[in-house]
Write a protein that holds these residues in place. Structure first.
Motif, PDB file in Angstrom:
ATOM      1  N   GLY A 314       0.814  -1.211   0.000  1.00  0.00           N
ATOM      2  CA  GLY A 314       0.000   0.000   0.000  1.00  0.00           C
ATOM      3  C   GLY A 314       0.846   1.259   0.000  1.00  0.00           C
ATOM      4  N   ILE A 315       0.172   2.375   0.101  1.00  0.00           N
ATOM      5  CA  ILE A 315       0.828   3.685   0.084  1.00  0.00           C
ATOM      6  C   ILE A 315       0.849   4.242   1.501  1.00  0.00           C
ATOM      7  CG2 ILE A 315       0.690   6.040  -0.831  1.00  0.00           C
ATOM      8  CD1 ILE A 315      -0.814   4.819  -3.243  1.00  0.00           C
ATOM      9  N   PRO A 316       1.993   4.704   1.983  1.00  0.00           N
ATOM     10  CA  PRO A 316       2.047   5.262   3.334  1.00  0.00           C
ATOM     11  C   PRO A 316       1.057   6.415   3.506  1.00  0.00           C
ATOM     12  CG  PRO A 316       4.262   4.966   2.451  1.00  0.00           C
ATOM     13  CD  PRO A 316       3.308   4.704   1.324  1.00  0.00           C
ATOM     14  N   GLU A 317       0.488   6.509   4.691  1.00  0.00           N
ATOM     15  CA  GLU A 317      -0.524   7.524   4.954  1.00  0.00           C
ATOM     16  C   GLU A 317      -0.004   8.921   4.672  1.00  0.00           C
ATOM     17  OE1 GLU A 317      -4.394   8.377   5.723  1.00  0.00           O
ATOM     18  OE2 GLU A 317      -3.509   6.370   5.876  1.00  0.00           O
ATOM     19  N   GLU A 318       1.269   9.168   5.008  1.00  0.00           N
ATOM     20  CA  GLU A 318       1.825  10.508   4.825  1.00  0.00           C
ATOM     21  C   GLU A 318       2.034  10.870   3.358  1.00  0.00           C
ATOM     22  OE1 GLU A 318       5.247   7.642   5.706  1.00  0.00           O
ATOM     23  OE2 GLU A 318       3.222   8.034   6.462  1.00  0.00           O
ATOM     24  N   SER A 319       1.965   9.872   2.469  1.00  0.00           N
ATOM     25  CA  SER A 319       2.162  10.133   1.043  1.00  0.00           C
ATOM     26  C   SER A 319       0.861  10.240   0.265  1.00  0.00           C
ATOM     27  CB  SER A 319       3.024   9.030   0.422  1.00  0.00           C
ATOM     28  OG  SER A 319       4.300   8.971   1.008  1.00  0.00           O
ATOM     29  N   MET A 320      -0.263   9.954   0.926  1.00  0.00           N
ATOM     30  CA  MET A 320      -1.550   9.934   0.229  1.00  0.00           C
ATOM     31  C   MET A 320      -1.845  11.239  -0.499  1.00  0.00           C
ATOM     32  SD  MET A 320      -3.219   7.020   0.480  1.00  0.00           S
ATOM     33  CE  MET A 320      -3.368   5.531   1.483  1.00  0.00           C
ATOM     34  N   ASN A 321      -1.514  12.378   0.138  1.00  0.00           N
ATOM     35  CA  ASN A 321      -1.859  13.669  -0.472  1.00  0.00           C
ATOM     36  C   ASN A 321      -0.904  14.078  -1.579  1.00  0.00           C
ATOM     37  OD1 ASN A 321       0.311  14.097   1.202  1.00  0.00           O
ATOM     38  ND2 ASN A 321      -0.400  16.064   1.977  1.00  0.00           N
ATOM     39  N   ARG A 322       0.127  13.262  -1.859  1.00  0.00           N
ATOM     40  CA  ARG A 322       1.093  13.611  -2.906  1.00  0.00           C
ATOM     41  C   ARG A 322       1.036  12.672  -4.097  1.00  0.00           C
ATOM     42  NH1 ARG A 322       5.976  12.788  -1.839  1.00  0.00           N
ATOM     43  NH2 ARG A 322       5.897  11.677   0.138  1.00  0.00           N
ATOM     44  N   VAL A 323       0.142  11.678  -4.035  1.00  0.00           N
ATOM     45  CA  VAL A 323       0.117  10.644  -5.057  1.00  0.00           C
ATOM     46  C   VAL A 323      -0.142  11.217  -6.449  1.00  0.00           C
ATOM     47  CG1 VAL A 323      -1.224   8.681  -5.902  1.00  0.00           C
ATOM     48  CG2 VAL A 323      -0.500   8.759  -3.523  1.00  0.00           C
ATOM     49  N   PHE A 324      -1.027  12.211  -6.540  1.00  0.00           N
ATOM     50  CA  PHE A 324      -1.415  12.746  -7.849  1.00  0.00           C
ATOM     51  C   PHE A 324      -0.619  13.986  -8.237  1.00  0.00           C
ATOM     52  CE2 PHE A 324      -5.271  10.534  -6.295  1.00  0.00           C
ATOM     53  CZ  PHE A 324      -5.350   9.569  -7.287  1.00  0.00           C
ATOM     54  N   THR A 325       0.483  14.249  -7.541  1.00  0.00           N
ATOM     55  CA  THR A 325       1.334  15.379  -7.912  1.00  0.00           C
ATOM     56  C   THR A 325       2.407  14.902  -8.892  1.00  0.00           C
ATOM     57  OG1 THR A 325       2.804  15.008  -6.021  1.00  0.00           O
ATOM     58  CG2 THR A 325       0.953  16.527  -5.708  1.00  0.00           C
ATOM     59  N   ARG A 326       3.048  15.865  -9.540  1.00  0.00           N
ATOM     60  CA  ARG A 326       4.119  15.520 -10.476  1.00  0.00           C
ATOM     61  C   ARG A 326       5.278  14.850  -9.747  1.00  0.00           C
ATOM     62  NH1 ARG A 326       5.004  21.009 -14.025  1.00  0.00           N
ATOM     63  NH2 ARG A 326       2.973  21.090 -15.055  1.00  0.00           N
ATOM     64  N   PHE A 327       5.878  13.874 -10.409  1.00  0.00           N
ATOM     65  CA  PHE A 327       7.123  13.231  -9.999  1.00  0.00           C
ATOM     66  C   PHE A 327       6.978  12.313  -8.793  1.00  0.00           C
ATOM     67  CE2 PHE A 327       8.297  17.617 -11.465  1.00  0.00           C
ATOM     68  CZ  PHE A 327       8.599  17.239 -12.752  1.00  0.00           C
ATOM     69  N   TRP A 328       5.728  12.023  -8.354  1.00  0.00           N
ATOM     70  CA  TRP A 328       5.608  11.080  -7.242  1.00  0.00           C
ATOM     71  C   TRP A 328       5.826   9.676  -7.766  1.00  0.00           C
ATOM     72  CZ3 TRP A 328       2.698   6.839  -5.828  1.00  0.00           C
ATOM     73  CH2 TRP A 328       2.805   6.461  -4.482  1.00  0.00           C
TER      74      TRP A 328
END
Length: 379
Positions: A314-328
């Motif tokens: 899965g995706i770490p909770e702290e990264s959830m808000n960056r998933v749809f940003t550039r270069f993630w």
């Protein structure tokens, strides 16, 4: 042009009390200046501040109550990037009578904070004295973030292009110089590598074009009837043909589905990115659920939802808000990190929404919802 002394009338006298402010429209703008997103500072014909809105107070860290009634150069001390005092250099009240504005430029507040400043000189008649100086302020941080993002995009693209182009150049140069020395199998291998690298370059250029259209709001959606279940099935068949086990995928389609009008090529692009993420970064079974749901668009009752989930870490909770940003890119490197940014842009161009969360099996779960978007003549 006067340099070294303030030429604003009344600037050497004690500050006048603030001009009365009529609630909701203190300077005749037709709107409360505190509702404006940019900083607004207005000085009267004597050079004293009559308006200092909430955004200006936030940007300068000067309370409006302290600025009102003060000379403009005292309430808003500005320096150019060479350290010159901007109000003395520009001399708004005593300069050329033909001037009507100062174009936007970067200036410095006390402490060295950079802001974007533009000014307008209001005259009652052409070539007459200045009756009002209107100054707008903008924080540079948002622009700097955009510039950094563009610089990162250029650096990433240059890096991604260098590898396949180096390969293409090396193999073609070798083949041209030593064609007779290679066997047919060696030639085929090198040409297949060149072909694959050319495809990689083509995909990268397509991503760049998509990003450009998304950022400028020019991404075109050519709607046609789309069988979303069949589209998912085609992608699964392609993975199975490439060597993955059919049992790796579980496709569940709830019936009846509403008729969906969307751009089939762009929906394929969305499905390709989401399934590739699940296969490459996830583990276990990749489950795809296609269900009817409430439409994300007002005025429509039904929509179609597609959920792609896996059983990986899965995706770490702290990264959830960056998933749809550039270069993630998540925990595993690879690719440009632009795919999910493009997916979000495509879904939103259709009037839909996309979210990310944790799947029941513990992996990542991506869910996008599209409105039916049927043409008016069918409704």
């Amino acid at each position: 042009m006067s340099v070294g002394t303030s030429s604003a009338p009344g600037a050497r006298h004690a500050p006048r009390p603030p001009a009365p402010r009529t609630p909701g429209d203190p300077v005749g703008l037709g709107i409360d200046p505190d509702q404006l997103p940019d900083g607004l500072v207005v000085a009267d014909e004597h050079g004293h501040v009559t308006c200092f809105n909430a955004a200006a107070a936030r940007i300068t860290a000067v309370p409006a109550a302290e600025a009102l009634g003060q000379p403009l150069e005292k309430a808003l001390p500005l320096e150019d990037l060479e350290g010159g005092r901007w109000w003395q250099l520009t001399d708004p009240y005593g300069g050329l009578a033909i001037r009507v504005r100062q174009p936007e430029r970067n200036l410095l507040l006390p402490g060295g904070r950079e802001v974007l400043v533009s000014a307008r000189y209001v005259r009652a008649e052409r070539l007459g004295p200045v009756r009002r100086v209107v100054v707008t302020l903008r924080d540079t941080e948002a622009r700097r973030r955009t510039e950094r993002s563009h610089a990162e995009l250029i650096a990433t693209v240059a890096h991604e292009l260098r590898s396949p182009l180096t390969s293409v150049k090396g193999f073609t140069a070798t083949l041209l110089a030593k064609w007779e020395r290679f066997t047919d199998d060696q030639k085929r291998l090198m040409l297949e590598t060149v072909d694959a690298d050319a495809d990689r370059v083509t995909r990268l250029i397509a991503e760049l074009l998509d990003i450009s259209r998304i950022d400028s709001g020019r991404l075109e959606v050519r709607r046609q009837p789309v069988d979303i279940g069949a589209a998912v099935g085609r992608h699964i068949q392609a993975y199975v043909a490439a060597g993955l086990e059919a049992g790796r995928f579980l496709l569940r389609i709830a019936q009846p589905l509403p008729d969906l009008w969307a751009d089939p090529d762009k929906i394929d692009q969305v499905l390709s990115n989401l399934l590739e993420n699940a296969v490459r970064h996830g583990e276990g079974t990749v489950t795809i659920d296609v269900t009817p749901t409430a439409s994300p668009r007002e005025g429509e009752e039904t929509g179609t939802s597609v959920t792609v989930s896996d059983e990986g870490a899965g995706i770490p909770e702290e990264s959830m808000n960056r998933v749809f940003t550039r270069f993630w890119r998540g925990s595993k490197r690879g690719g440009t990190g632009l795919g999910l940014y493009i997916v979000k842009g495509i879904v939103e161009a259709h009037g839909g929404t996309i979210t990310v969360g944790r799947a029941p099996g513990g992996g990542a779960e991506f869910r996008f919802t599209l409105p039916v978007a049927a043409p008016a003549y069918l409704t």
